[in-house]
Design a protein around this motif. Structure first.
Motif, PDB file in Angstrom:
ATOM      1  N   SER A 153       0.830  -1.211   0.000  1.00  0.00           N
ATOM      2  CA  SER A 153       0.000   0.000   0.000  1.00  0.00           C
ATOM      3  C   SER A 153       0.860   1.254   0.000  1.00  0.00           C
ATOM      4  CB  SER A 153      -0.926  -0.003   1.217  1.00  0.00           C
ATOM      5  OG  SER A 153      -1.806  -1.104   1.198  1.00  0.00           O
ATOM      6  N   SER A 157       0.770   3.939  -3.049  1.00  0.00           N
ATOM      7  CA  SER A 157       0.388   5.317  -2.731  1.00  0.00           C
ATOM      8  C   SER A 157       1.494   6.309  -3.060  1.00  0.00           C
ATOM      9  CB  SER A 157       0.015   5.435  -1.247  1.00  0.00           C
ATOM     10  OG  SER A 157       1.133   5.180  -0.416  1.00  0.00           O
ATOM     11  N   TYR A 205       0.269  11.140   0.540  1.00  0.00           N
ATOM     12  CA  TYR A 205      -0.446   9.874   0.352  1.00  0.00           C
ATOM     13  C   TYR A 205       0.087   8.730   1.217  1.00  0.00           C
ATOM     14  CZ  TYR A 205      -2.731  11.882  -3.826  1.00  0.00           C
ATOM     15  OH  TYR A 205      -3.468  12.643  -4.702  1.00  0.00           O
ATOM     16  N   TYR A 208      -0.784   9.264   4.784  1.00  0.00           N
ATOM     17  CA  TYR A 208      -2.224   9.077   4.989  1.00  0.00           C
ATOM     18  C   TYR A 208      -2.551   7.593   5.134  1.00  0.00           C
ATOM     19  CZ  TYR A 208      -7.195   8.796   3.807  1.00  0.00           C
ATOM     20  OH  TYR A 208      -8.535   8.497   3.805  1.00  0.00           O
ATOM     21  N   VAL A 209      -1.966   6.762   4.281  1.00  0.00           N
ATOM     22  CA  VAL A 209      -2.212   5.317   4.345  1.00  0.00           C
ATOM     23  C   VAL A 209      -1.797   4.761   5.699  1.00  0.00           C
ATOM     24  CG1 VAL A 209      -1.463   3.079   3.412  1.00  0.00           C
ATOM     25  CG2 VAL A 209      -2.083   4.935   1.860  1.00  0.00           C
ATOM     26  N   GLN A 212      -4.183   5.970   8.605  1.00  0.00           N
ATOM     27  CA  GLN A 212      -5.473   5.288   8.545  1.00  0.00           C
ATOM     28  C   GLN A 212      -5.341   3.836   9.004  1.00  0.00           C
ATOM     29  OE1 GLN A 212      -6.996   8.337   8.304  1.00  0.00           O
ATOM     30  NE2 GLN A 212      -8.622   7.086   7.457  1.00  0.00           N
ATOM     31  N   LYS A 213      -4.251   3.200   8.607  1.00  0.00           N
ATOM     32  CA  LYS A 213      -4.020   1.817   9.018  1.00  0.00           C
ATOM     33  C   LYS A 213      -3.790   1.727  10.521  1.00  0.00           C
ATOM     34  CE  LYS A 213      -3.519  -2.547   8.042  1.00  0.00           C
ATOM     35  NZ  LYS A 213      -4.649  -3.336   7.524  1.00  0.00           N
ATOM     36  N   LYS A 224     -11.136   4.673   7.864  1.00  0.00           N
ATOM     37  CA  LYS A 224     -11.105   3.926   6.607  1.00  0.00           C
ATOM     38  C   LYS A 224     -10.549   4.824   5.510  1.00  0.00           C
ATOM     39  CE  LYS A 224     -15.875   5.060   5.352  1.00  0.00           C
ATOM     40  NZ  LYS A 224     -17.179   4.516   4.919  1.00  0.00           N
ATOM     41  N   ILE A 225      -9.939   4.192   4.523  1.00  0.00           N
ATOM     42  CA  ILE A 225      -9.345   4.942   3.418  1.00  0.00           C
ATOM     43  C   ILE A 225     -10.432   5.313   2.422  1.00  0.00           C
ATOM     44  CG2 ILE A 225      -7.706   4.823   1.512  1.00  0.00           C
ATOM     45  CD1 ILE A 225      -5.996   2.968   3.167  1.00  0.00           C
ATOM     46  N   TRP A 230     -10.033  10.100  -3.874  1.00  0.00           N
ATOM     47  CA  TRP A 230      -8.579   9.921  -3.863  1.00  0.00           C
ATOM     48  C   TRP A 230      -8.064   9.268  -5.142  1.00  0.00           C
ATOM     49  CZ3 TRP A 230      -5.551   5.722  -0.781  1.00  0.00           C
ATOM     50  CH2 TRP A 230      -4.172   5.937  -0.958  1.00  0.00           C
TER      51      TRP A 230
END
Length: 256
Positions: A153, A157, A205, A208-209, A212-213, A224-225, A230
Motif C-alpha cells: 500500500s 500510494s 499519500y 495518509y495510508v 489510517q491503518k 477507513k481509506i 482519492w
C-alpha cells in the motif's frame, strides 16, 4: 531501440553509481534507534493496538514521512545527473529514439528503485522486529498478512509522488532547485492529511495510508481509506506529471 532495451541500459548505468547505497544507509539509520527504543512500543499511544502492530506502524511512519520521499528525490536528481555529466544526455538524444521513451525508461528505473527500498524496508522490519522481541521480551512481530499488504500500500500510494518528483527533476534543470523544492514539499505533508483537500497533495499519500491503518489496527471502525475522490485525483496527478516529464525531457539540451 524500444523502452525495454532502454530500461535495461539504465539499470546497467546505476550499477556503477551509489544509488543502491543511498537507498540502504537511511534504512539502517532508521532501524538502529527503533530497535534500541523498542521497549517504547510496548506502551502504545493509541488504545487498542497491540505492541507488535504499534512497532510496525511507528517504524513505517518515520519511513513514509521522511526517508521514502527524500530517497526518491535524491534518486531522481542522480538519474538526471548521470546523463548530464560529460554531456551524456546529448549523446543519448542523438540516438534514433524519442526523448519520451528515454524519460519513461528512466522513470521505470525510478519506480523499481522505490519498490526495492520498500522491499528492503519490509525485510528490515521482519529482521529488526525479531531482534527487538528478544531484546524486550515482548512479541513485536506482526504477521506477514499485516506487514506485506501495508508495504504494498505504501509503494502504490507513492506512485503519484514519484511522478511529481520526476517531473520536477526534468523541468528544473538545476539539481539544487529541484532537490530543495522537493524537500520543501515534504514539510506540509503531515498538515495536509488533516484537511479536506488532502487528496490533491500526493506527497502526503503514504503518510495518509499509514495513519489510517494505525486507526484500523487499533480497532477504530471509523478509520477507513476514502477511495473517492482519492483514486481519480491520484491517477490524474500521476498521468499529468508523467506526460509533462515526457514532454519536457531533453527540451533544454536540444536547444544547445
Amino acid at each position: 531501440m524500444n523502452i525495454l532495451s532502454l530500461t535495461t541500459m539504465e539499470f546497467y548505468k546505476i550499477k556503477r553509481s551509489k544509488i543502491l547505497l543511498l537507498l540502504t544507509v537511511p534504512l539502517i539509520i532508521l532501524w538502529l534507534p527503533n530497535v534500541i527504543n523498542a521497549h517504547m512500543s510496548a506502551e502504545p499511544v493509541m488504545e487498542g493496538i497491540s505492541p507488535a502492530n504499534n512497532f510496525l506502524i511507528q517504524s513505517f511512519m518515520g519511513y513514509v514521512w521522511f526517508i521514502l520521499p527524500a530517497s526518491i528525490i535524491v534518486c531522481t536528481v542522480m538519474l538526471q545527473q548521470m546523463e548530464r555529466t560529460n554531456r551524456g544526455i546529448l549523446k543519448m538524444l542523438a540516438l534514433p529514439l524519442h526523448p519520451s521513451a528515454l524519460s519513461l525508461s528512466k522513470f521505470s528505473v525510478l519506480l523499481s528503485l522505490t519498490a526495492l527500498q520498500c522491499a528492503l524496508m519490509t525485510g528490515c522490519y521482519l529482521l529488526c522486529s525479531r531482534i527487538a522481541s528478544v531484546y524486550t521480551g515482548a512479541d513485536l512481530t506482526s504477521p506477514l498478512r499485516t506487514a506485506l499488504p501495508l508495504a504494498v500500500s505504501v509503494f502504490l500510494s507513492a506512485l503519484p509522488m514519484t511522478a511529481l518528483y520526476w517531473m520536477l527533476a526534468v523541468i528544473l534543470k538545476t539539481p539544487v532547485f529541484s532537490m530543495v523544492l522537493g524537500l520543501a514539499t515534504m514539510v506540509p505533508s503531515v498538515l495536509f492529511i488533516n484537511t479536506k483537500v488532502w487528496f490533491l497533495y500526493p506527497t502526503c499519500y503514504p503518510f495518509y495510508v499509514i495513519t489510517q491503518k494505525y486507526g484500523q489496527l487499533a480497532g477504530d471502525t471509523a478509520q477507513k481509506i476514502d477511495l473517492l475522490p482519492w483514486i481519480p485525483a491520484a491517477a490524474s496527478i500521476f498521468i499529468l506529471c508523467l506526460l509533462l516529464s515526457c514532454l519536457f525531457f531533453g527540451h533544454g539540451e536540444k536547444k544547445h
